[in-house]
Design a protein around this motif. Sequence first.
Motif, PDB file in Angstrom:
ATOM      1  N   GLY A 177      -2.737   7.949  -4.111  1.00 14.11           N
ATOM      2  CA  GLY A 177      -1.851   6.830  -3.782  1.00 14.11           C
ATOM      3  C   GLY A 177      -0.424   7.199  -4.143  1.00 14.11           C
ATOM      4  O   GLY A 177      -0.142   7.597  -5.281  1.00 14.11           O
ATOM      5  N   LEU A 178       0.492   7.059  -3.189  1.00 10.23           N
ATOM      6  CA  LEU A 178       1.888   7.482  -3.364  1.00 10.23           C
ATOM      7  C   LEU A 178       2.773   6.249  -3.267  1.00 10.23           C
ATOM      8  O   LEU A 178       3.029   5.742  -2.172  1.00 10.23           O
ATOM      9  CB  LEU A 178       2.245   8.506  -2.278  1.00 10.23           C
ATOM     10  N   ALA A 182       8.484   9.099  -6.737  1.00 10.73           N
ATOM     11  CA  ALA A 182       7.254   8.366  -6.447  1.00 10.73           C
ATOM     12  C   ALA A 182       6.346   8.396  -7.661  1.00 10.73           C
ATOM     13  O   ALA A 182       6.481   9.231  -8.555  1.00 10.73           O
ATOM     14  CB  ALA A 182       6.530   8.959  -5.245  1.00 10.73           C
ATOM     15  N   VAL A 183       5.416   7.460  -7.676  1.00 10.55           N
ATOM     16  CA  VAL A 183       4.376   7.374  -8.703  1.00 10.55           C
ATOM     17  C   VAL A 183       3.053   7.695  -8.031  1.00 10.55           C
ATOM     18  O   VAL A 183       2.712   7.092  -7.005  1.00 10.55           O
ATOM     19  CB  VAL A 183       4.341   5.976  -9.353  1.00 10.55           C
ATOM     20  N   LEU A 184       2.293   8.630  -8.606  1.00 15.38           N
ATOM     21  CA  LEU A 184       1.043   9.086  -8.017  1.00 15.38           C
ATOM     22  C   LEU A 184      -0.145   8.493  -8.752  1.00 15.38           C
ATOM     23  O   LEU A 184      -0.182   8.469  -9.987  1.00 15.38           O
ATOM     24  CB  LEU A 184       0.942  10.612  -8.048  1.00 15.38           C
ATOM     25  N   GLY A 185      -1.108   8.024  -7.978  1.00 21.41           N
ATOM     26  CA  GLY A 185      -2.383   7.574  -8.514  1.00 21.41           C
ATOM     27  C   GLY A 185      -3.511   8.294  -7.794  1.00 21.41           C
ATOM     28  O   GLY A 185      -3.509   8.369  -6.568  1.00 21.41           O
ATOM     29  N   ARG A 242      -8.283   2.095  -2.361  1.00 22.15           N
ATOM     30  CA  ARG A 242      -7.693   0.950  -3.045  1.00 22.15           C
ATOM     31  C   ARG A 242      -7.542   1.213  -4.535  1.00 22.15           C
ATOM     32  O   ARG A 242      -6.594   0.755  -5.164  1.00 22.15           O
ATOM     33  CB  ARG A 242      -8.542  -0.293  -2.796  1.00 22.15           C
ATOM     34  N   GLY A 243      -8.457   1.989  -5.103  1.00 25.14           N
ATOM     35  CA  GLY A 243      -8.309   2.359  -6.509  1.00 25.14           C
ATOM     36  C   GLY A 243      -7.084   3.230  -6.727  1.00 25.14           C
ATOM     37  O   GLY A 243      -6.344   3.048  -7.707  1.00 25.14           O
ATOM     38  N   ALA A 244      -6.836   4.187  -5.829  1.00 25.09           N
ATOM     39  CA  ALA A 244      -5.639   5.011  -5.948  1.00 25.09           C
ATOM     40  C   ALA A 244      -4.387   4.171  -5.759  1.00 25.09           C
ATOM     41  O   ALA A 244      -3.364   4.397  -6.420  1.00 25.09           O
ATOM     42  CB  ALA A 244      -5.692   6.141  -4.913  1.00 25.09           C
ATOM     43  N   TRP A 245      -4.448   3.176  -4.860  1.00 33.18           N
ATOM     44  CA  TRP A 245      -3.308   2.290  -4.661  1.00 33.18           C
ATOM     45  C   TRP A 245      -3.004   1.499  -5.936  1.00 33.18           C
ATOM     46  O   TRP A 245      -1.838   1.393  -6.352  1.00 33.18           O
ATOM     47  CB  TRP A 245      -3.610   1.338  -3.510  1.00 33.18           C
ATOM     48  N   ASP A 294     -12.869  -8.881  -1.528  1.00 32.82           N
ATOM     49  CA  ASP A 294     -12.831  -7.676  -0.697  1.00 32.82           C
ATOM     50  C   ASP A 294     -11.978  -6.585  -1.338  1.00 32.82           C
ATOM     51  O   ASP A 294     -12.332  -5.400  -1.317  1.00 32.82           O
ATOM     52  CB  ASP A 294     -12.289  -8.005   0.688  1.00 32.82           C
ATOM     53  N   VAL A 295     -10.864  -6.978  -1.927  1.00 31.52           N
ATOM     54  CA  VAL A 295     -10.004  -5.985  -2.591  1.00 31.52           C
ATOM     55  C   VAL A 295     -10.713  -5.393  -3.805  1.00 31.52           C
ATOM     56  O   VAL A 295     -10.681  -4.172  -4.040  1.00 31.52           O
ATOM     57  CB  VAL A 295      -8.661  -6.616  -2.985  1.00 31.52           C
ATOM     58  N   LEU A 296     -11.377  -6.231  -4.585  1.00 33.43           N
ATOM     59  CA  LEU A 296     -12.106  -5.724  -5.745  1.00 33.43           C
ATOM     60  C   LEU A 296     -13.246  -4.795  -5.334  1.00 33.43           C
ATOM     61  O   LEU A 296     -13.442  -3.727  -5.934  1.00 33.43           O
ATOM     62  CB  LEU A 296     -12.655  -6.895  -6.558  1.00 33.43           C
ATOM     63  N   ASP A 297     -13.995  -5.163  -4.308  1.00 37.50           N
ATOM     64  CA  ASP A 297     -15.099  -4.314  -3.857  1.00 37.50           C
ATOM     65  C   ASP A 297     -14.589  -2.979  -3.327  1.00 37.50           C
ATOM     66  O   ASP A 297     -15.197  -1.929  -3.586  1.00 37.50           O
ATOM     67  CB  ASP A 297     -15.896  -5.037  -2.777  1.00 37.50           C
TER      68      ASP A 297
END
Length: 491
Positions: free
Chosen positions: A6-7, A131-134, A140-143, A210-213
Motif C-alpha cells: 500500500g502506497l 510516501a508511506v508504505l504498508g 485492504r490490510g496494506a491500505w 465488508d472492509v473488515l473482512d
Amino acid sequence: MRLWIGLHLPRLPLEVFCPSWSADALTAVLDHDAVLAVSDDARRAGIVPGMRRGGALMMAPEAQLHERAPERESEALHAVAMAMLQFTPQVAEAEEATLLMDVGASLRLFGGIRRLCALVRASLRKLGFTAVLGVAPTARGAWLLARGGGSRAIRLEKMTARLHRLPASLLPPARPYMTWLEGIGCLSVGDVARLPRPGLQRRCGRALLDVLDAALGHAAEMFHWIEAPTTFHARLELFGRIENTDLLLAGACRLLQQMTGWLNARQLAVERITLLLEHERGKVARPPTPVEIVLAEAVWRDDHLVRLLKERLAKLELEAPVIGLVLEAPHVKPMAPLSDSLFPEPGGSSEDRQRLFEVLVARLGADNVLQAAPKADYRPEHANAWVPVQQKIRPQDVAACLPPGGLPRPTWLLPKPIALLVRDHRPFYCSPLRMVSAAERIEAGWWSDTQTRDYFIAQGEDNAHYWVYRERLPGADEEAEPRWYLHGLFG
C-alpha cells in the motif's frame, strides 16, 4: 504467495504545488479557504491545517498560498502509478491518495520485499514525492497499514495483530459512527472486529463488515488495474521560468520514471526519446527546443538515459526560459530477453560497450566518435570508411565486402604504402622477404584511382609476416625491375 504494498502519499497536495526543487519554502495549500496542507517552514511559523486564510496570513504574511486543484492531484497520482508499473503490472488506485500494488510475483525478480520497498522509495524520490508504505497479505490490510503510518507484515497472523492495534477511525465506513463507537469503548480496529456482527451491521451497515473482512483476508477483493496506454507522451509543467539546464534534469528524471514504468508494462524497449523544452506562450511564443537521444541498443531502464540527458543538457544553451517539459518515445521495439550465458563476457557485454559509445557521443558529439565501415571496393585504401558510431552496419554489407575465396587480410594496414628495396631480385624489409602465398591480383579504380597490383604474403627471417604487393604499370618493359611496396602487417 500473495503480497501487497500500500502506497499512501500523505502530502500529495503540497508536493503537487511545491515540489522539492521549487524555491517556495513557506507554503500552504488551501481547500475552500481553509488550510489543507503546509510545509515544514509554514508549520514552524504557526500555520496549521484547518486554519482560515486570514489566520494563515496573520501568522506569516510572506507565506505562499495556493488553491487546491484536484485535477493536478489526479495527474500526479497517475504519474506515480505509471512509474510503479516497472515493479508490477497490477497497480490499482484506491481512495485517499493511495495506490495498491500486487507484488507477490515480483519478489524473486527484485530480490525480496526489503529490496523491492527500497526500490519503490528510490523511484518516489526521483518523482519528487514522499510516501508511506504498508506491506500485508491483503490489499485492504496494506491500505490500512499505510494509512496508519507504515508497517510491514508478511504473515497473516502478524498482519491481524497489527491491524487490531490501529485506530478505528482509519476505517472509512466507521467514521460517521465514531461518536457511538467511542461511547461504547471501541477505539481500535480490533475492538470493532470483536463486536457482534449482526448488531454491528444493523447499526453501521454492511460496508463496515465488508472492509473488515477484506482487510483480515475473509473475503475476496476486486480491483480495476491501471492500464498503460499504447503510446507514451508525458508532460510536466514547471513551477517557474527555468533558465538553468541543471534544474531541467530533475524534471526530466520524473518523466523518465513514468516512461520506465510504461516500457515495463508494455514489455517494450526504447530506441529514441525526444525531450521537448517548452518556452513562453502568447505574443512571444516560440517553438519548443527538442533534445533527442538516439540509442544504438534499445533500453528499458532509466539510469543510462539519465546519464545521456545530463551530458546533452550540460552542452545546451537555452535561448529562452523553459516553462514545461514533454517526453516522447517515438521509436520502441519489443523488449529483448535477458542473456542466458553462464559466464559473463570478458571486458563487458556488447550492451556495456554500446552504452559507453552513447555516453561519448552525448559528450563529444556524433561527428567525433566514429567506427570503421567496410565498402564494396577491391582497392585496400578505399575498402573502408569512418562513419558515426550510431550508424548501423548491416551484416549483409560486411559479407558483400569480404575478399573472394576468403583470402587473408592484414590486421594493420599502413596509411601509405612503403617502397621496399630490392636485393637479388627479392624485396627487402629488415631482411630478405620470402613469398609464402600465391599472388592475388587487384585491378580496379579505372574511374578515379587505377590500381594494378599483385599482392603476396611475405615472410621475413624473423618469421614475421607482411602484406606486400608488386606494382604492375601498364606499358612498362617486362624486363624492367619490378617495384615492391609494403602495405600491411599481420598480427
